[in-house]
Design an enzyme around this catalytic site. Structure first.
Site, PDB file in Angstrom:
ATOM      1  N   LYS A  68       0.844  -1.221   0.000  1.00 29.65           N
ATOM      2  CA  LYS A  68       0.000   0.000   0.000  1.00 29.65           C
ATOM      3  C   LYS A  68       0.867   1.254   0.000  1.00 29.65           C
ATOM      4  CE  LYS A  68      -2.072  -0.781   3.988  1.00 29.65           C
ATOM      5  NZ  LYS A  68      -1.594  -2.115   4.362  1.00 29.65           N
ATOM      6  N   ARG A 145      -9.613   1.534   8.725  1.00 28.43           N
ATOM      7  CA  ARG A 145      -9.254   0.145   8.940  1.00 28.43           C
ATOM      8  C   ARG A 145     -10.310  -0.583   9.771  1.00 28.43           C
ATOM      9  NH1 ARG A 145      -3.099  -1.616   9.342  1.00 28.43           N
ATOM     10  NH2 ARG A 145      -2.715   0.480   8.721  1.00 28.43           N
ATOM     11  N   ARG A 179      11.121  -6.668   4.578  1.00 24.39           N
ATOM     12  CA  ARG A 179      11.119  -5.194   4.481  1.00 24.39           C
ATOM     13  C   ARG A 179      12.277  -4.581   5.270  1.00 24.39           C
ATOM     14  NH1 ARG A 179       5.513  -2.645   5.019  1.00 24.39           N
ATOM     15  NH2 ARG A 179       5.363  -3.958   6.883  1.00 24.39           N
ATOM     16  N   ARG A 223      11.254  -2.909  10.895  1.00 28.91           N
ATOM     17  CA  ARG A 223      10.216  -2.448  11.817  1.00 28.91           C
ATOM     18  C   ARG A 223      10.058  -3.457  12.941  1.00 28.91           C
ATOM     19  NH1 ARG A 223       4.979  -0.789   8.281  1.00 28.91           N
ATOM     20  NH2 ARG A 223       3.968  -1.957   9.938  1.00 28.91           N
ATOM     21  N   ARG A 234      -1.150  -9.389  12.704  1.00 34.75           N
ATOM     22  CA  ARG A 234      -1.662  -8.263  11.904  1.00 34.75           C
ATOM     23  C   ARG A 234      -2.531  -8.774  10.761  1.00 34.75           C
ATOM     24  NH1 ARG A 234       3.947  -5.959  10.754  1.00 34.75           N
ATOM     25  NH2 ARG A 234       2.975  -4.871   9.040  1.00 34.75           N
TER      26      ARG A 234
HETATM   27  P1  ADP Z   1       0.497  -2.602   8.001  1.00 36.80           P
HETATM   28  O1  ADP Z   1       1.733  -3.070   7.301  1.00 36.80           O
HETATM   29  O2  ADP Z   1       0.053  -3.572   9.073  1.00 36.80           O
HETATM   30  O3  ADP Z   1      -0.598  -2.218   7.066  1.00 36.80           O
HETATM   31  P2  ADP Z   1       0.807   0.169   8.992  1.00 36.80           P
HETATM   32  O4  ADP Z   1       2.140   0.794   8.839  1.00 36.80           O
HETATM   33  O5  ADP Z   1      -0.292   0.673   8.125  1.00 36.80           O
HETATM   34  O6  ADP Z   1       1.054  -1.376   8.857  1.00 36.80           O
HETATM   35  O7  ADP Z   1       0.328   0.318  10.508  1.00 36.80           O
HETATM   36  C1  ADP Z   1       1.163  -0.057  11.574  1.00 36.80           C
HETATM   37  C2  ADP Z   1       0.339  -0.145  12.828  1.00 36.80           C
HETATM   38  O8  ADP Z   1      -0.220   1.146  13.137  1.00 36.80           O
HETATM   39  C3  ADP Z   1      -0.859  -1.075  12.760  1.00 36.80           C
HETATM   40  O9  ADP Z   1      -0.514  -2.415  13.020  1.00 36.80           O
HETATM   41  C4  ADP Z   1      -1.747  -0.493  13.848  1.00 36.80           C
HETATM   42  O10 ADP Z   1      -1.272  -0.850  15.148  1.00 36.80           O
HETATM   43  C5  ADP Z   1      -1.523   0.999  13.695  1.00 36.80           C
HETATM   44  N1  ADP Z   1      -2.510   1.604  12.761  1.00 36.80           N
HETATM   45  C6  ADP Z   1      -2.239   2.203  11.586  1.00 36.80           C
HETATM   46  N2  ADP Z   1      -3.362   2.656  11.005  1.00 36.80           N
HETATM   47  C7  ADP Z   1      -4.373   2.338  11.859  1.00 36.80           C
HETATM   48  C8  ADP Z   1      -5.781   2.540  11.838  1.00 36.80           C
HETATM   49  N3  ADP Z   1      -6.392   3.151  10.816  1.00 36.80           N
HETATM   50  N4  ADP Z   1      -6.498   2.106  12.900  1.00 36.80           N
HETATM   51  C9  ADP Z   1      -5.911   1.499  13.942  1.00 36.80           C
HETATM   52  N5  ADP Z   1      -4.593   1.266  14.023  1.00 36.80           N
HETATM   53  C10 ADP Z   1      -3.819   1.674  12.998  1.00 36.80           C
END
Ligand code: ADP
Length: 287
Positions: A68, A145, A179, A223, A234
């Protein structure tokens, strides 16, 4: 307690039609207040000519590891609109010395979702800061989300298009584990070489690693939430909490499903094609 969606004064005019659509959401004990800047407006689905005017309001959905961030960030450069990744906002906050830092660190490192209240507050701050800088339009990555986040967003603006990126699930874990991020420039690279053979009618997929350039090689980190255990959690949470968001937008006719055919060289031109963006734009974007 009822949650009110309050529109900032500067936006009241453009959001007059939203006010009647304000809704209440039950929470434990807090108020959600999604502050949105005045550039947000009621747009229709994007047409070819509208994608270069800085007013797109797009969302990128997809499982952890699907890419994404990579494609949202490329498109944001291509279209001249900000790429707003809630994951980045969360990481900035947890790396700060702010009051939420340790709570966020614990939640994120367990692979759980941060509360809607905190996410809305971080996103509101980011949108307001962008408004001050004169930003217009956005590509949201990682938000909404949950169904509740999608309802809150729908209560304040019309999203034009939701791109749902998809990749065979065997590739997702490997992509997360491979990553690497440059601590200095923040760019993402990947050491994984994905080579999944086709079976039972599913096409195979090949993705080259994405090596870091020499200036980043010595500054790469992983990360903390990209461990096997946490990535699996996740992915589980995505299926439970975020997949319903796909249906939310599908039922509104806004969802564009996009199966990634391979790595960036194969996928990027096809994505632009699926988004109905011009061939000549495509060449300059890839260059
Ligand atoms: P991913 O690779 O899981 O899509 P992100 O970088 O988008 O990772 O998000 C990392 C973390 O930040 C998520 O696992 C969650 O804990 C938190 N997070 C990000 N966006 C949201 C959201 N819209 N609602 C709730 N938690 C979020």
């Amino acid at each position: 307690m009822a949650v009110l969606l309050r529109i900032p004064k500067t936006s009241i005019k453009s959001f007059s039609s939203c006010i009647s659509r304000n809704f209440s959401v039950t929470t434990l004990n807090s108020e959600i207040d999604l502050k949105v800047p005045s550039f947000l407006s009621q747009n229709s689905l994007p047409r070819r000519q509208e994608t270069k005017d800085g007013n797109v309001q797009w969302v990128f959905l997809g499982c952890p590891g699907v890419g994404k961030g990579t494609y949202a960030s490329r498109l944001s450069t291509f279209l001249g609109v900000p790429h707003i990744a809630t994951g980045d906002l969360v990481r900035e906050e947890l790396n700060s010395s702010g009051p939420l830092a340790s709570q966020l660190k614990e939640t994120v490192n367990q692979g759980k979702l941060v509360s809607d209240e905190i996410i809305i507050s971080l996103l509101s701050k980011r949108l307001e800061a962008g408004e001050v800088k004169g930003e217009s339009g956005f590509i949201l990555d990682g938000f909404p989300r949950t169904i509740r986040q999608a309802e809150i967003l729908e209560g304040v603006t019309d999203i034009d298009l939701v791109v749902n990126l998809k990749l065979r699930k065997e590739a997702l874990l490997a992509k997360c584990l491979g990553r690497r991020i440059c601590v200095e420039c923040g760019r993402n690279y990947n050491v994984a070489c994905i080579d999944i053979k086709g079976d039972n009618g599913n096409p195979g997929i090949y993705m080259d690693p994405l090596p870091a350039p020499p200036q980043c090689v010595t500054k790469l980190i992983q990360r903390a939430d990209d461990t096997e255990e946490v990535v699996k959690e996740r992915l589980r949470i995505y299926n439970e909490m975020s997949q319903p968001v796909e249906e939310f937008y599908r039922s509104r006719g806004k969802l564009l499903e996009f199966d990634l055919p391979g790595g960036i060289p194969e996928s990027w031109p096809k994505l632009l094609e699926a988004l109905n963006l011009d061939h000549e734009d495509k060449c300059s974007a890839v260059a």
